[in-house]
Scaffold this active site. Structure first.
Site, PDB file in Angstrom:
ATOM      1  N   HIS A   1      48.379  36.522  43.792  1.00 62.10           N
ATOM      2  CA  HIS A   1      47.479  37.145  44.537  1.00 62.10           C
ATOM      3  C   HIS A   1      46.584  38.102  43.521  1.00 62.10           C
ATOM      4  O   HIS A   1      46.786  39.144  43.611  1.00 62.10           O
ATOM      5  CB  HIS A   1      47.429  37.712  45.727  1.00 62.10           C
ATOM      6  CG  HIS A   1      46.353  38.553  46.281  1.00 62.10           C
ATOM      7  ND1 HIS A   1      45.255  37.801  46.789  1.00 62.10           N
ATOM      8  CD2 HIS A   1      46.360  39.782  46.536  1.00 62.10           C
ATOM      9  CE1 HIS A   1      44.318  38.614  46.999  1.00 62.10           C
ATOM     10  NE2 HIS A   1      44.842  39.923  46.829  1.00 62.10           N
TER      11      HIS A   1
ATOM     12  N   GLY B   1      51.711  51.028  56.987  1.00 57.13           N
ATOM     13  CA  GLY B   1      50.245  51.293  56.578  1.00 57.13           C
ATOM     14  C   GLY B   1      49.070  51.368  57.559  1.00 57.13           C
ATOM     15  O   GLY B   1      48.033  51.085  57.523  1.00 57.13           O
TER      16      GLY B   1
ATOM     17  N   GLY C   1      50.147  44.220  51.064  1.00 54.08           N
ATOM     18  CA  GLY C   1      50.260  45.296  50.315  1.00 54.08           C
ATOM     19  C   GLY C   1      50.335  44.775  48.828  1.00 54.08           C
ATOM     20  O   GLY C   1      51.359  44.090  48.640  1.00 54.08           O
ATOM     21  N   ASN C   2      49.245  45.161  47.881  1.00 54.77           N
ATOM     22  CA  ASN C   2      49.444  44.948  46.482  1.00 54.77           C
ATOM     23  C   ASN C   2      50.298  45.479  45.704  1.00 54.77           C
ATOM     24  O   ASN C   2      50.467  46.838  45.858  1.00 54.77           O
ATOM     25  CB  ASN C   2      48.066  44.874  45.869  1.00 54.77           C
ATOM     26  CG  ASN C   2      47.036  43.703  46.352  1.00 54.77           C
ATOM     27  OD1 ASN C   2      47.827  42.526  46.380  1.00 54.77           O
ATOM     28  ND2 ASN C   2      45.910  43.696  46.630  1.00 54.77           N
TER      29      ASN C   2
ATOM     30  N   GLN D   1      42.724  51.148  56.207  1.00 58.09           N
ATOM     31  CA  GLN D   1      41.634  50.445  56.699  1.00 58.09           C
ATOM     32  C   GLN D   1      42.004  49.089  57.078  1.00 58.09           C
ATOM     33  O   GLN D   1      41.466  48.420  57.987  1.00 58.09           O
ATOM     34  CB  GLN D   1      40.585  50.625  55.797  1.00 58.09           C
ATOM     35  CG  GLN D   1      40.760  49.966  54.128  1.00 58.09           C
ATOM     36  CD  GLN D   1      39.692  49.605  53.527  1.00 58.09           C
ATOM     37  OE1 GLN D   1      38.728  49.454  53.800  1.00 58.09           O
ATOM     38  NE2 GLN D   1      39.857  49.252  52.373  1.00 58.09           N
ATOM     39  N   ILE D   2      42.983  48.325  56.572  1.00 58.19           N
ATOM     40  CA  ILE D   2      43.274  47.092  57.069  1.00 58.19           C
ATOM     41  C   ILE D   2      43.889  47.242  58.542  1.00 58.19           C
ATOM     42  O   ILE D   2      43.769  46.467  59.317  1.00 58.19           O
ATOM     43  CB  ILE D   2      44.181  46.213  56.034  1.00 58.19           C
ATOM     44  CG1 ILE D   2      43.301  45.810  54.834  1.00 58.19           C
ATOM     45  CG2 ILE D   2      44.926  45.135  56.584  1.00 58.19           C
ATOM     46  CD1 ILE D   2      44.376  45.219  53.639  1.00 58.19           C
TER      47      ILE D   2
ATOM     48  N   ARG E   1      45.538  45.771  38.277  1.00 60.14           N
ATOM     49  CA  ARG E   1      46.738  45.560  39.232  1.00 60.14           C
ATOM     50  C   ARG E   1      48.059  45.930  38.807  1.00 60.14           C
ATOM     51  O   ARG E   1      49.087  46.192  39.391  1.00 60.14           O
ATOM     52  CB  ARG E   1      46.656  44.061  39.802  1.00 60.14           C
ATOM     53  CG  ARG E   1      45.595  43.765  40.786  1.00 60.14           C
ATOM     54  CD  ARG E   1      45.711  42.323  40.873  1.00 60.14           C
ATOM     55  NE  ARG E   1      47.053  41.785  41.013  1.00 60.14           N
ATOM     56  CZ  ARG E   1      47.656  41.832  42.230  1.00 60.14           C
ATOM     57  NH1 ARG E   1      47.072  42.047  43.408  1.00 60.14           N
ATOM     58  NH2 ARG E   1      48.879  41.382  42.480  1.00 60.14           N
TER      59      ARG E   1
ATOM     60  N   ASP F   1      42.355  34.607  49.802  1.00 60.31           N
ATOM     61  CA  ASP F   1      41.725  33.736  48.711  1.00 60.31           C
ATOM     62  C   ASP F   1      41.495  32.358  49.069  1.00 60.31           C
ATOM     63  O   ASP F   1      40.402  31.728  48.829  1.00 60.31           O
ATOM     64  CB  ASP F   1      43.039  33.714  47.500  1.00 60.31           C
ATOM     65  CG  ASP F   1      43.590  35.193  47.403  1.00 60.31           C
ATOM     66  OD1 ASP F   1      42.679  36.039  46.678  1.00 60.31           O
ATOM     67  OD2 ASP F   1      44.839  35.454  47.457  1.00 60.31           O
TER      68      ASP F   1
END
Ligand SMILES: NC(=O)C1=CN([C@@H]2O[C@H](COP(=O)(O)OP(=O)(O)OC[C@H]3O[C@@H](n4cnc5c(N)ncnc54)[C@H](O)[C@@H]3O)[C@@H](O)[C@H]2O)C=CC1
Ligand SMILES: O=C([O-])CC(=O)C(=O)O
Length: 326
Positions: free
Chosen positions: A185, A9, A128-129, A13-14, A96, A157
C-alpha cells in the site's frame, strides 16, 4: 452473539468516520450486536471519550457498550475484530519510509496484546501506515495467532482503481469485477486490470489503450493518497473508513460469486512473493476465510511492477528487522 470490535486511533479522523458505521451494523451486518473498545494514547483519551458520548447519543440499537482505554492489554482482551488504525499519518512532503521507525514501536506491543488476550477467532486489519509492514510487525509478535488472521488494507486502492476504470469506460462501479491490487500500500502498488472485467468483457481489451493504462491509470491510483493530501491538507479519512468496512465485511461475509477482492495477506509464496511478507493479492473470501486466487497468467508488464512493489516490501522488512522490531 455480541462481537467485540477494537479500534485503535479511535480519536483520529478515520476513527471518527469508522466508529459510527460499525455501530450502525455496516461492519458485521444488521443482526450482529457489537461492543466497541477504543484504544488511544493518553493525550487523546478525552477526545475518544467525546466520540463515545456521540456514539451513545446516536442510540444505535446494535451497540451494546463502549469502553475507552489507553491500555492495549485491556483494549484487545477478548477482541474478535481488531482494526489497527492508530499510527502517525503521513503529512505533506513526508515519505512513507520515514514512517517506519515512528510507527514500528506501536505495533509490537499491540501484537503482543493480541497474542495474549484476543479471542481465538480474532481477525486483524491494519490500516495505519506503513500498513503492510505494520501488519508484519504485529504478526511477528503474535506467534499463537494463525498467520492468516493478520491482514493489511489495500481495499481503498482497490476501490480507487474500480472508480477510475469505471469512469474511463463510462461503466457503473458495479459493472467492474476482478480488480487486483498487488504488493505494497504505497506508490509502488500495482493496480492490475489484465484480469478485470467490465460488463463481462476483459478490461484491458475494453480499454485498448496501453498508454492510458501506463501513464494515467496506474499512477493516478498509486498516488491517489498523496493527491488527497494535497487537495484536503489531510489524508483520506472517510474513504479509508469505508474501505475498512468493506475489507472486514467481505472477509466475514464473502466475495460475491464471479468476483474477488484485494487484501494484503501473509504470503505463502504465491506468484513469487516471498513467504511471510504481507503483500496484496487477489483473494476470494468464503465462510470467514480468504484464499489467494491461483493460476492467473502474469504478463511481463505486470511481472515487473509486482516485483518492484515486492522489492519495496522486502526493504521495509529488512529495515524493521534491523531496528529489532521483528
Ligand atoms: N491503508 C490505507 O489505505 C490507509 C491508511 N491510512 C493511515 O491510517 C492511519 C490513521 O489515519 P488518520 O485517522 O487520518 O490519522 P489521525 O492522526 O487523525 O489519527 C491517528 C490516531 O491514532 C492515535 N494513536 C497514535 N498512536 C497510537 C497508539 N499507540 N495506540 C492507539 N492510538 C494511537 C493518535 O492519537 C490519533 O488520534 C495513518 O497511519 C494513515 O496514514 C490512511 C488512509 C488510507
Ligand atoms: O498516504 C497516506 O497517509 C494515506 C493513505 O495511505 C492513502 O490515502 O492511501
Amino acid at each position: 452473539m455480541t462481537v467485540n470490535v477494537t479500534v485503535t486511533g479511535a480519536a483520529g479522523q478515520i476513527g471518527y468516520a469508522l466508529l459510527f458505521r460499525i455501530a450502525s451494523g455496516q461492519l458485521l451486518g444488521p443482526d450482529t450486536p457489537v461492543r466497541l473498545r477504543l484504544l488511544e494514547i493518553p493525550a487523546a483519551v478525552k477526545a475518544a471519550e467525546g466520540t463515545a458520548m456521540e456514539l451513545d447519543d446516536s442510540a444505535f440499537p446494535l451497540l451494546e457498550g463502549i469502553d475507552v482505554t489507553d491500555d492495549a492489554k485491556h483494549a484487545f482482551d477478548g477482541t474478535n475484530v481488531a482494526l489497527l488504525v492508530g499510527a502517525r499519518p503521513r503529512t505533506k512532503g513526508m515519505e512513507r519510509g520515514d514512517l517506519l521507525e515512528a510507527n514500528g514501536g506501536i505495533f509490537k506491543p499491540q501484537g503482543e496484546a493480541i497474542n495474549s488476550g484476543a479471542a481465538s477467532d480474532v481477525r486483524v486489519l491494519v490500516v495505519g501506515n506503513p500498513a503492510n509492514t505494520n501488519a508484519l510487525i504485529a504478526r511477528s509478535h503474535a506467534p499463537d495467532v494463525p498467520a492468516e488472521r493478520f491482514t493489511a488494507m489495500t481495499r481503498l486502492d482497490h476501490n480507487r482503481a474500480i472508480a477510475q476504470l469505471s469512469k474511463r469506460l463510462d461503466a457503473a462501479v458495479a459493472d467492474v469485477k476482478k480488480m487486483t491490487i498487488w504488493g505494497n500500500h504505497s506508490a509502488t502498488q500495482y493496480p492490475d486490470v489484465f484480469h478485470a472485467e467490465v460488463r463481462g468483457q476483459n478490461a484491458a481489451q475494453a480499454l485498448n489503450d496501453a498508454e492510458w493504462l501506463r501513464d494515467t491509470f496506474i499512477p493516478t491510483v498509486a498516488k491517489r493518497g498523496a493527491a488527497i493530501i494535497e487537495a484536503r491538507g489531510a489524508s483520506s479519512a472517510a474513504s479509508a473508513a469505508s474501505a475498512a468496512i468493506d475489507h472486514v465485511h467481505t472477509w466475514i461475509h464473502g466475495t460475491p460469486e464471479g468476483d474477488w477482492t484485494s487484501m494484503a495477506v501473509v504470503s505463502d509464496g504465491s506468484y513469487g512473493v516471498p513467504e511471510g511478507l504481507v503483500s496484496s493479492f487477489p483473494v476470494v473470501c468464503k465462510d470467514g476465510k480468504w484464499e489467494i486466487v491461483q493460476g492467473l497468467d502474469i504478463n511481463q508488464f505486470s511481472r515487473e511492477r509486482i516485483d518492484a512493489s515486492v522489492r519495496e516490501l522486502e526493504e521495509e522488512r529488512d529495515a524493521v528487522r534491523e531496528l529489532g522490531l521483528i
